[in-house]
Scaffold this motif. Sequence first.
Motif, PDB file in Angstrom:
ATOM      1  N   GLY A 228       0.781  -1.229   0.000  1.00 13.18           N
ATOM      2  CA  GLY A 228       0.000   0.000   0.000  1.00 13.18           C
ATOM      3  C   GLY A 228       0.817   1.286   0.000  1.00 13.18           C
ATOM      4  O   GLY A 228       0.257   2.367  -0.189  1.00 13.18           O
ATOM      5  N   ASP A 229       2.137   1.154   0.209  1.00 14.18           N
ATOM      6  CA  ASP A 229       2.978   2.363   0.266  1.00 14.18           C
ATOM      7  C   ASP A 229       4.442   1.969   0.005  1.00 14.18           C
ATOM      8  O   ASP A 229       5.348   2.401   0.715  1.00 14.18           O
ATOM      9  N   ILE A 230       4.637   1.167  -1.051  1.00 19.96           N
ATOM     10  CA  ILE A 230       5.943   0.527  -1.247  1.00 19.96           C
ATOM     11  C   ILE A 230       6.867   1.422  -2.097  1.00 19.96           C
ATOM     12  O   ILE A 230       7.208   1.126  -3.242  1.00 19.96           O
ATOM     13  N   HIS A 231       7.259   2.548  -1.483  1.00 21.22           N
ATOM     14  CA  HIS A 231       8.200   3.456  -2.136  1.00 21.22           C
ATOM     15  C   HIS A 231       9.605   3.202  -1.591  1.00 21.22           C
ATOM     16  O   HIS A 231       9.784   2.411  -0.646  1.00 21.22           O
ATOM     17  N   GLU A 248       1.534   0.145   6.952  1.00 26.94           N
ATOM     18  CA  GLU A 248       0.276   0.545   7.584  1.00 26.94           C
ATOM     19  C   GLU A 248      -0.836   0.895   6.585  1.00 26.94           C
ATOM     20  O   GLU A 248      -1.984   1.042   6.980  1.00 26.94           O
ATOM     21  N   PHE A 249      -0.473   0.989   5.296  1.00 25.01           N
ATOM     22  CA  PHE A 249      -1.495   1.205   4.265  1.00 25.01           C
ATOM     23  C   PHE A 249      -1.992  -0.115   3.656  1.00 25.01           C
ATOM     24  O   PHE A 249      -2.696  -0.109   2.655  1.00 25.01           O
ATOM     25  N   GLY A 250      -1.603  -1.249   4.269  1.00 22.65           N
ATOM     26  CA  GLY A 250      -1.975  -2.552   3.709  1.00 22.65           C
ATOM     27  C   GLY A 250      -3.481  -2.746   3.603  1.00 22.65           C
ATOM     28  O   GLY A 250      -4.209  -2.463   4.549  1.00 22.65           O
ATOM     29  N   TYR A 251      -3.955  -3.206   2.473  1.00 21.01           N
ATOM     30  CA  TYR A 251      -5.368  -3.561   2.264  1.00 21.01           C
ATOM     31  C   TYR A 251      -5.451  -4.348   0.960  1.00 21.01           C
ATOM     32  O   TYR A 251      -4.464  -4.435   0.223  1.00 21.01           O
ATOM     33  N   ILE A 255      -3.291  -4.965  -7.779  1.00 17.55           N
ATOM     34  CA  ILE A 255      -1.875  -5.334  -7.767  1.00 17.55           C
ATOM     35  C   ILE A 255      -1.025  -4.249  -8.420  1.00 17.55           C
ATOM     36  O   ILE A 255       0.080  -3.942  -7.966  1.00 17.55           O
ATOM     37  N   GLY A 256      -1.561  -3.638  -9.485  1.00 19.38           N
ATOM     38  CA  GLY A 256      -0.816  -2.589 -10.177  1.00 19.38           C
ATOM     39  C   GLY A 256      -0.496  -1.387  -9.304  1.00 19.38           C
ATOM     40  O   GLY A 256       0.418  -0.626  -9.632  1.00 19.38           O
ATOM     41  N   PHE A 257      -1.212  -1.209  -8.204  1.00 18.30           N
ATOM     42  CA  PHE A 257      -0.903  -0.070  -7.329  1.00 18.30           C
ATOM     43  C   PHE A 257       0.464  -0.248  -6.679  1.00 18.30           C
ATOM     44  O   PHE A 257       1.280   0.686  -6.655  1.00 18.30           O
ATOM     45  N   ASP A 258       0.720  -1.421  -6.115  1.00 17.75           N
ATOM     46  CA  ASP A 258       2.035  -1.666  -5.512  1.00 17.75           C
ATOM     47  C   ASP A 258       3.141  -1.608  -6.574  1.00 17.75           C
ATOM     48  O   ASP A 258       4.180  -0.972  -6.360  1.00 17.75           O
ATOM     49  N   VAL A 259       2.917  -2.259  -7.686  1.00 19.02           N
ATOM     50  CA  VAL A 259       3.944  -2.272  -8.743  1.00 19.02           C
ATOM     51  C   VAL A 259       4.190  -0.850  -9.247  1.00 19.02           C
ATOM     52  O   VAL A 259       5.342  -0.420  -9.420  1.00 19.02           O
TER      53      VAL A 259
END
Lengths: 399, 399
Positions: A228-231, A248-251, A255-259
């Motif tokens: 959810g916030d993999i920068h 803490e943004f996990g939900y 899938i394309g959001f993380d990538v």
Amino acid sequence: MSQYRTFTAQDAVEYAKQFGGLDDPSSLVEAQEVGDGNLNLVFKIFDTAGVSRIIVKQALPYVRCVGESWPLTLDRARLEAQTLVEHYQHSPLHTVKIHHFDPALAVMVMEDLSSHNIWRGELINNRYYPQAARQLGEYLAHTLFHTSDFYLHPHDKKAQVAKFINPEMCEITEDLFFNDPYQIHERNNYPAELENDVAALREDAQLKIAVASLKHRFFSHAEALLHGDIHSGSIFVADGSLKAIDAEFGYFGPIGFDVGTAIGNLLLNFCGLPGHLGIRDAAAAREQRLTDIQELWTTFAERFQALVNEKARDTALSTPGYASAFLKKVWHDAIGFCGTELIRRSVGLSHVADIDTIQDDAMRHECLRHAITLGRALIVLAERIDNAEELVARVRQYS
Amino acid sequence: MSQYRTFTAQDAVEYAKQFGGLDDPSSLVEAQEVGDGNLNLVFKIFDTAGVSRIIVKQALPYVRCVGESWPLTLDRARLEAQTLVEHYQHSPLHTVKIHHFDPALAVMVMEDLSSHNIWRGELINNRYYPQAARQLGEYLAHTLFHTSDFYLHPHDKKAQVAKFINPEMCEITEDLFFNDPYQIHERNNYPAELENDVAALREDAQLKIAVASLKHRFFSHAEALLHGDIHSGSIFVADGSLKAIDAEFGYFGPIGFDVGTAIGNLLLNFCGLPGHLGIRDAAAAREQRLTDIQELWTTFAERFQALVNEKARDTALSTPGYASAFLKKVWHDAIGFCGTELIRRSVGLSHVADIDTIQDDAMRHECLRHAITLGRALIVLAERIDNAEELVARVRQYS
């Protein structure tokens, strides 16, 4: 269950002795608070030899930001701990290990990563970790495949979706990524010199329709348990090692959001490099970022496909040819979300050090402008960029 | 909370007196069980004048089907009642009214619809209700818009998604729609004469990839609170009136699933008409079904768009032009799901009377074959059928 109280350094030491799972807990003697204090307390717990042995992290019930304060659910600590525990099960090499978690105290005890550095700082300082892009692709493939409909029993998937519903943290993303940069908002943060560039975003009908579609996918496409916030600021690296933290943004989302977030932060670094390095070094580092992006995607897609071949349990989704068709959609989603990350980090509340630490104003503004232009192009062209090579070509076109 | 027990007719009368909300509850004297007994008990409760005044419906803890019995959660009664209550809020004219519900007894008391008839029977008997297609479009637009991200606050939406998680009923759909017809399975049900047609489905790689994609969307696209089973057998009609019932498959899924199921059942009727009517009457009724489908879609899309214009609350999703872009995706989804409905009702466990009551074996087989051929075409062509006129053209092409 204990009642919530804010930990002192001594509380943190006692807690680490009790729950750190160390063979020699009595050797722990001292704590140092190393968090930025905005969202969480982060204590390093040291032993008698002065070695940092373990981390105690506690969520604060508010977030201070840009002079305003807003309350923020302590439940995010549960969501962070549970996301990291779930991801650790599927990618133990690349997820920080959680030793203990208490929802009432909003506190977790986790692996010390003092041997590692935050990737963003290393990227800015042009220190190259040749395995990092590949390992991030592995992390994304393993965590996202094993929490997707390809792998989970449909009953488990639905129970997990309910368990990981994360309204308050998702709302932050919903606002900061998809609303604020495309309207006048007090949270926005950009230099006056960019007013024309930002105003153009607000007037861009085609762009705003594409952003609406991305927001709708973020709202409704429960494909896998995202970080959810993999920068690059939530990734630790060392020689041969990469570990994700801060989930803490996990939900359950697309899938394309993380990538796309991961790729977006490599592109933000790409945009900022001329502000940190001489012309030749910057050019070489930029080429490396483009190679990193291709390696990240290739590793992710190949590993995801291999996991489908080896371990997919859903009869229909295992159909030969389906996973590659799905990965094409993930890619298009990722390009769009990547574009929103470039724009929100240039125009919105939260910026990246890759650009914001550039001292020369004109150069910094040029880098911000570059990120906005590239971000816009990726959002509106997403469906027409079919693979990593075409993405690289588009990045060159808009650079 | 009372413990579960199976109601007798007398229990049902007493329950209706207590919870029916009638002005004259003491006039209720008698109950008649009118359900098919497979899944639920359905009691009509009569007054002293012999008039049916109210319905008591109780879920049974198992389903008997094709000689086998399998247990089925009583929680489906809660999901059905809550879905109907939610839909009634948004479309009171076209949703059966629930007066009372008890989760422990898995029982609900609801509006009597003796003045209405099940639409499927009316369609088979060529009794035309000129408002029905339009009213079904209205029902779908109102219920789906008001439970979508366009309208709900993101916190409410997420809470609703969790409340309406429906693993056991969804699993039935997941299996019957997307798995069984495309593999050898004991639940499948088709005449031996169609073995070659059905075997061809199992060998059709392009079709199976498209079906996998539809199943994945059914799994993961939480766009709105669906009815989940909105076929002509779960719709009552009368002159000027249409009411949806039987929402035990309600969950947050892709809007196109409800729209596609509704269209699919009109097309199943289309396929079966030559088995019930003479050539001229069948041809005229078929033209009427095609008009019904266009009217259903047009009403749905125009009303949904109008509701977005008037009532959408999400800033980004309100962007001019986004709703129509989204409705194009809903349309493509609907065509695909419609195709899976045609095939699963011809090959799978559960058939429709529109075709199964055709007495002549050769004619019935021809109608089944037609539904399979048309269903396959719609699934593989879904992305290339851009509007209702093109759908009608494709139906003619495959008829």
